[in-house]
Design an enzyme around this catalytic site. Sequence first.
Site, PDB file in Angstrom:
ATOM      1  N   ASP A   1      48.153  23.325 -36.908  1.00 59.27           N
ATOM      2  CA  ASP A   1      46.967  22.540 -35.885  1.00 59.27           C
ATOM      3  C   ASP A   1      45.506  22.821 -35.923  1.00 59.27           C
ATOM      4  OD1 ASP A   1      45.594  19.968 -34.867  1.00 59.27           O
ATOM      5  OD2 ASP A   1      46.604  21.260 -32.265  1.00 59.27           O
ATOM      6  N   SER A   2      44.746  22.111 -35.706  1.00 55.97           N
ATOM      7  CA  SER A   2      43.397  22.532 -35.526  1.00 55.97           C
ATOM      8  C   SER A   2      43.302  23.653 -34.208  1.00 55.97           C
ATOM      9  CB  SER A   2      42.048  22.269 -35.027  1.00 55.97           C
ATOM     10  OG  SER A   2      42.128  21.062 -34.380  1.00 55.97           O
TER      11      SER A   2
ATOM     12  N   TYR B   1      38.149  20.191 -35.282  1.00 54.62           N
ATOM     13  CA  TYR B   1      37.166  20.660 -35.858  1.00 54.62           C
ATOM     14  C   TYR B   1      37.097  18.963 -36.453  1.00 54.62           C
ATOM     15  CZ  TYR B   1      40.982  23.656 -38.886  1.00 54.62           C
ATOM     16  OH  TYR B   1      40.650  25.177 -39.144  1.00 54.62           O
ATOM     17  N   GLY B   2      37.510  18.354 -35.190  1.00 52.01           N
ATOM     18  CA  GLY B   2      36.526  16.714 -35.887  1.00 52.01           C
ATOM     19  C   GLY B   2      34.766  16.800 -36.335  1.00 52.01           C
TER      20      GLY B   2
ATOM     21  N   CYS C   1      47.731  18.278 -37.218  1.00 58.04           N
ATOM     22  CA  CYS C   1      46.311  17.403 -36.267  1.00 58.04           C
ATOM     23  C   CYS C   1      46.074  16.523 -37.331  1.00 58.04           C
ATOM     24  CB  CYS C   1      45.015  19.202 -37.237  1.00 58.04           C
ATOM     25  SG  CYS C   1      43.296  18.513 -36.746  1.00 58.04           S
ATOM     26  N   ASN C   2      45.098  15.753 -36.795  1.00 59.10           N
ATOM     27  CA  ASN C   2      45.083  14.181 -37.483  1.00 59.10           C
ATOM     28  C   ASN C   2      43.802  14.611 -37.963  1.00 59.10           C
ATOM     29  OD1 ASN C   2      46.375  11.906 -35.504  1.00 59.10           O
ATOM     30  ND2 ASN C   2      46.725  13.760 -34.080  1.00 59.10           N
ATOM     31  N   THR C   3      42.947  15.224 -37.569  1.00 57.58           N
ATOM     32  CA  THR C   3      42.152  15.554 -38.442  1.00 57.58           C
ATOM     33  C   THR C   3      41.887  15.845 -39.234  1.00 57.58           C
ATOM     34  OG1 THR C   3      40.471  15.952 -36.601  1.00 57.58           O
ATOM     35  CG2 THR C   3      39.459  16.463 -39.053  1.00 57.58           C
TER      36      THR C   3
ATOM     37  N   GLU D   1      43.936  18.983 -21.302  1.00 60.33           N
ATOM     38  CA  GLU D   1      43.959  20.605 -21.067  1.00 60.33           C
ATOM     39  C   GLU D   1      43.629  20.687 -19.721  1.00 60.33           C
ATOM     40  OE1 GLU D   1      40.981  22.051 -24.261  1.00 60.33           O
ATOM     41  OE2 GLU D   1      43.049  20.820 -25.779  1.00 60.33           O
TER      42      GLU D   1
ATOM     43  N   CYS E   1      46.941  10.412 -31.723  1.00 55.77           N
ATOM     44  CA  CYS E   1      45.427  12.401 -31.323  1.00 55.77           C
ATOM     45  C   CYS E   1      47.318  13.152 -31.012  1.00 55.77           C
ATOM     46  CB  CYS E   1      45.000  12.751 -30.265  1.00 55.77           C
ATOM     47  SG  CYS E   1      44.724  13.978 -29.882  1.00 55.77           S
ATOM     48  N   THR E   2      48.055  14.581 -31.034  1.00 56.75           N
ATOM     49  CA  THR E   2      48.408  15.346 -30.323  1.00 56.75           C
ATOM     50  C   THR E   2      48.740  15.534 -28.707  1.00 56.75           C
ATOM     51  OG1 THR E   2      47.371  17.167 -31.213  1.00 56.75           O
ATOM     52  CG2 THR E   2      49.580  15.991 -33.083  1.00 56.75           C
ATOM     53  N   HIS E   3      47.483  14.887 -28.181  1.00 54.14           N
ATOM     54  CA  HIS E   3      47.430  15.492 -26.777  1.00 54.14           C
ATOM     55  C   HIS E   3      48.453  14.735 -26.122  1.00 54.14           C
ATOM     56  CE1 HIS E   3      44.254  18.947 -27.723  1.00 54.14           C
ATOM     57  NE2 HIS E   3      44.176  18.626 -26.848  1.00 54.14           N
TER      58      HIS E   3
END
Length: 270
Positions: A14-15, A46-47, A77-79, A157, A189-191
């Site tokens: 992931d980023s 990364y976005g 990472c979705n991006t 976060e 999104c992984t969050h």
Amino acid sequence: MNALDDNRPIGVFDSGVGGLTVVRALMERLPLESIVYFGDTARVPYGVKSVATIELFTGQIVDFLLRQEVKMLIVACNTMAAVALKIVTARAGDIPVLDVIEAGARAAVNVSRGGRIGVIGTPTTINSNAYARRIHALDPAARVHSQACPLFVPLVEEGWLDHPVTRLTAQEYLRPVLAEDVGSLVLGCTHYPLLKPLLRDVLRDAVKLIDSAETTAELAATRLRDAGLAASGRDPAAYHYFVTDVPLRFQTIGERFLGRSLGEVTRVDW
């Protein structure tokens, strides 16, 4: 190597820290499997980067994980999954590659075939239209309604998982999606899995939540079994975490995402 006797690790990347929700789901679904996680914490997010830069960074991470002799690669990472998946598959060769977008799209179609599907994610993921394209490829009759939720990542976060500000933000973001009468909502999104209790409360069980971390773990279990790559359990599962920067913040947030102690985190210098 015999079927059901492959103790090489799964590589997850992931980023940043968000992909640890995928690691957590893998630990719960596949407790015998070892995992190597890579988070590019020095270069997140990364976005805001160009496609060429994301492809370059993704290629570097994949090469690193291949040197760890992984048996499967999971793009958490979705991006990266939206704009650089071809880089991953090209470098992986015969190694199976999974990504959170594919897993989430498949699960959403299974739940809401021919129906209305909502997708929430970061602006970059939503603007890429990656989820809508995957869902329509699987089910051309599906109606996809996407909503960018840029404030969710900083709120997660910050640890504001059940905070009045987060609740009001969720209500505002979800209002247009709910107006479309969707039957399922992909957490793109992984969050976002950390917000599931709050989102369920806001949605009042009217909509099925699709957790791309859980669906990715389920897809990984199927692919490992079908390919004869599942671990035998002869050796205990081992977890290794690699990052490009190790601030204390990563340790704190990472343990919240993982739901357990991270243990040793190794910093990688390119």
